[in-house]
Write an enzyme that holds these catalytic residues in place. Structure first.
Site, PDB file in Angstrom:
ATOM      1  N   LYS A 139     -11.826  -4.510  -2.020  1.00 57.07           N
ATOM      2  CA  LYS A 139     -12.688  -3.763  -2.349  1.00 57.07           C
ATOM      3  C   LYS A 139     -12.366  -2.149  -2.528  1.00 57.07           C
ATOM      4  O   LYS A 139     -13.089  -1.471  -3.089  1.00 57.07           O
ATOM      5  CB  LYS A 139     -13.637  -3.411  -1.094  1.00 57.07           C
ATOM      6  CG  LYS A 139     -13.085  -3.037   0.250  1.00 57.07           C
ATOM      7  CD  LYS A 139     -14.119  -2.769   1.128  1.00 57.07           C
ATOM      8  CE  LYS A 139     -13.927  -3.639   2.628  1.00 57.07           C
ATOM      9  NZ  LYS A 139     -12.596  -3.482   3.210  1.00 57.07           N
ATOM     10  N   LYS A 190      -5.909 -10.443  -5.292  1.00 55.07           N
ATOM     11  CA  LYS A 190      -6.997 -10.421  -4.338  1.00 55.07           C
ATOM     12  C   LYS A 190      -8.226  -9.545  -4.876  1.00 55.07           C
ATOM     13  O   LYS A 190      -7.880  -8.491  -5.169  1.00 55.07           O
ATOM     14  CB  LYS A 190      -6.653 -10.095  -2.932  1.00 55.07           C
ATOM     15  CG  LYS A 190      -7.620 -10.474  -1.929  1.00 55.07           C
ATOM     16  CD  LYS A 190      -7.250  -9.586  -0.545  1.00 55.07           C
ATOM     17  CE  LYS A 190      -7.442  -8.229  -0.259  1.00 55.07           C
ATOM     18  NZ  LYS A 190      -7.420  -7.843   1.046  1.00 55.07           N
ATOM     19  N   LYS A 242       0.755  -1.276   0.071  1.00 51.63           N
ATOM     20  CA  LYS A 242       0.125   0.032   0.253  1.00 51.63           C
ATOM     21  C   LYS A 242       0.925   1.259  -0.176  1.00 51.63           C
ATOM     22  O   LYS A 242       0.418   2.169  -0.855  1.00 51.63           O
ATOM     23  CB  LYS A 242      -0.787   0.169   1.297  1.00 51.63           C
ATOM     24  CG  LYS A 242      -2.137  -0.867   1.063  1.00 51.63           C
ATOM     25  CD  LYS A 242      -3.107  -0.748   2.042  1.00 51.63           C
ATOM     26  CE  LYS A 242      -4.312  -1.783   1.965  1.00 51.63           C
ATOM     27  NZ  LYS A 242      -5.115  -1.849   2.753  1.00 51.63           N
TER      28      LYS A 242
END
Ligand code: AMP
Ligand code: TRP
Length: 340
Positions: free
Chosen positions: A208, A205, A120
Site C-alpha cells: 500500500k 508484492k 526499506k
C-alpha cells in the site's frame, strides 16, 4: 449482548499498519479471513498498528486519517465488535512497555537480518533520507503486540513469515531465560492469495505504501478505476493461460486473484481460459463483486464516526485488561521491582 470469548479460548491476534490506503492484498491475504473465520473460532483481537506507521517518514495528519479509515474498513470487511476486539495499538500502553523487554531479548544481528528492514532501509537511503532506529527495532514491537496477549495464532499474509519466526524465537528465549511467561504463537497463511502481486510489476508484492499506484487496487477505489487497473495489468509473453508463478507471474497473479475472489482453484481456472483478455475481464468483475459490499458498508460507517470511535474505545479497554497481567508478569520476571 454477545461478548467476545475470553478465558480458555484460543487466542488470535493480527494487525494492519496505517501507512497507506488498504489494498486488495490486505483484504485477500488477511482481513477477509479474519472476518469470515478467525473471529468466529477464537477469542480474536485485530489492531490498527499505528506505532508501526511512525517507522518511516510520515505526515501526522495523514497517519491519524488513515488510522480511522483502517479501523472503519476492518468493520466494513465484517469484523464484528460483538465477536472480536478491534482497537488501535497506541491506545494500549502495554505494547510499547513490552516492546522494550523484547529489545532486551533480541540481538542487533537478528534484527538486521530482517528482509523488510533491509529493503526499506535501502529504499530510504536511495531517496537520500535517514533510516529511523524504529525501523530496525520494529520486529520487537511486533513481537510485543503478539506476545502481550498470549496469542496462539497469527493470521497474516506470506510477507510476515520472517517477523513471525523472530517472534517465536523471542518468546522461546524469554521463557528460557526468565521462566514460562509467553505462549509461542503459530503463523497461519491463506491457501490462495497469501501474496497478491502488483498488477504492473508481478514480481513484487502489492504494497500500500509505494508511489506507483497503477498496479495497486485499493479497497476504496471507484469501480471504474478498479476495472481499468485490472484490464491494464501487465501480462506475460505468450498467449495461452497457464498457472506458472516463475515463468508467467502476471497471469499467475490474475489467476490467484480470480480464484481467491470466486473460491476457485487457480490451476483449474487456467484451463477455462484461452485468452488474457477474457481472464482480465472476469477477474475485474470478480474483484468488483468482492469489494462492493465492503465499499457500501464503509460508506455507512464513515458517516457515523462516533460509532467507530466507541468501538475503538471499548476495544482498547478490553485489550488493556487482557494484556496488562502478562506484561506485568514479564516485568517482574526480568527483575524489575514491582511498583506495589
Ligand atoms: P500491512 O499492510 O503490511 O500492514 O499488512 C497487513 C496484513 O495484510 C498482513 O497480514 C500482511 O501480510 C497482509 N498483506 C499485505 N499486503 C499483502 C499482499 N500483497 N498479499 C497478501 N497479503 C498481504
Ligand atoms: N508487521 C505487520 C505488517 O507489516 C503488521 C503488524 C504489526 C502485525 N504487529 C503485528 C501483524 C502483529 C500481525 C501481528 O503487515
Amino acid at each position: 449482548m454477545a461478548m467476545p470469548r475470553t478465558a480458555g479460548a484460543k487466542r488470535i491476534f493480527s494487525g494492519v499498519k496505517p501507512t497507506g490506503h488498504l489494498t486488495l492484498g490486505n483484504y485477500l491475504g488477511a482481513m477477509r479471513r479474519w472476518a469470515r473465520e478467525d473471529q468466529h473460532r477464537a477469542d480474536a483481537l485485530f489492531c490498527v498498528v499505528d506505532l508501526h506507521a511512525l517507522t518511516v517518514e510520515h505526515d501526522p495528519a495523514r497517519v491519524r486519517r488513515l488510522t480511522r479509515q483502517a479501523a472503519t474498513l476492518l468493520l466494513a470487511a465484517g469484523l464484528d465488535p460483538e465477536l472480536c476486539t478491534v482497537f488501535v495499538q497506541s491506545h494500549v500502553e502495554e505494547h510499547a512497555r513490552l516492546s522494550y523487554l523484547m529489545e532486551c531479548t533480541a540481538s542487533d544481528g537478528e534484527m538486521r537480518r530482517m528482509i523488510q528492514y533491509k529493503e526499506k532501509a535501502a529504499a530510504e537511503q536511495a531517496r537520500g533520507g535517514s533510516v529511523r532506529l524504529s525501523l530496525l527495532t520494529y520486529p520487537a514491537l511486533m513481537a510485543a503486540d503478539i506476545l502481550a496477549y498470549g496469542t496462539h495464532e497469527v493470521p497474516v499474509g506470506e510477507d510476515q513469515a520472517q517477523h513471525l519466526e523472530l517472534t517465536r524465537d523471542l518468546a522461546v528465549r524469554f521463557n528460557q531465560r526468565y521462566g514460562a511467561t509467553f505462549v509461542v504463537p503459530k503463523t497461519t497463511h491463506p491457501q490462495v492469495a497469501a501474496r497478491v502481486m502488483d498488477l504492473q510489476d508481478p514480481t513484487s508484492k502489492m504494497g500500500k505504501s509505494h508511489g506507483r499506484t497503477a498496479g495497486i487496487v485499493y479497497l476504496l477505489d471507484e469501480p471504474e478505476v478498479v476495472r481499468k487497473k485490472v484490464m491494464r495489468a501487465v501480462t506475460d509473453a505468450g498467449s495461452d493461460v497457464v498457472h506458472d508463478r516463475e515463468e508467467r507471474p502476471g497471469v499467475a497473479n490474475l489467476l490467484d486473484v480470480l480464484a481467491a475472489c470466486t473460491e476457485g482453484d487457480p490451476v483449474a481456472l487456467a484451463g477455462e481460459y484461452d485468452s488474457y483478455g477474457a481472464l482480465k475481464k472476469d477477474t475485474a468483475e470478480a474483484v468488483l463483486e468482492v469489494l462492493r459490499p465492503v465499499r457500501e458498508r464503509h460508506a455507512e460507517l464513515a458517516a457515523a464516526p462516533e460509532y467507530v470511535d466507541s468501538v475503538l474505545r471499548e476495544g482498547a479497554e478490553r485489550a488493556r485488561g487482557m494484556a496488562r497481567p502478562r506484561v506485568d508478569a514479564a516485568y517482574r520476571a526480568v527483575g524489575l521491582l514491582p511498583k506495589e
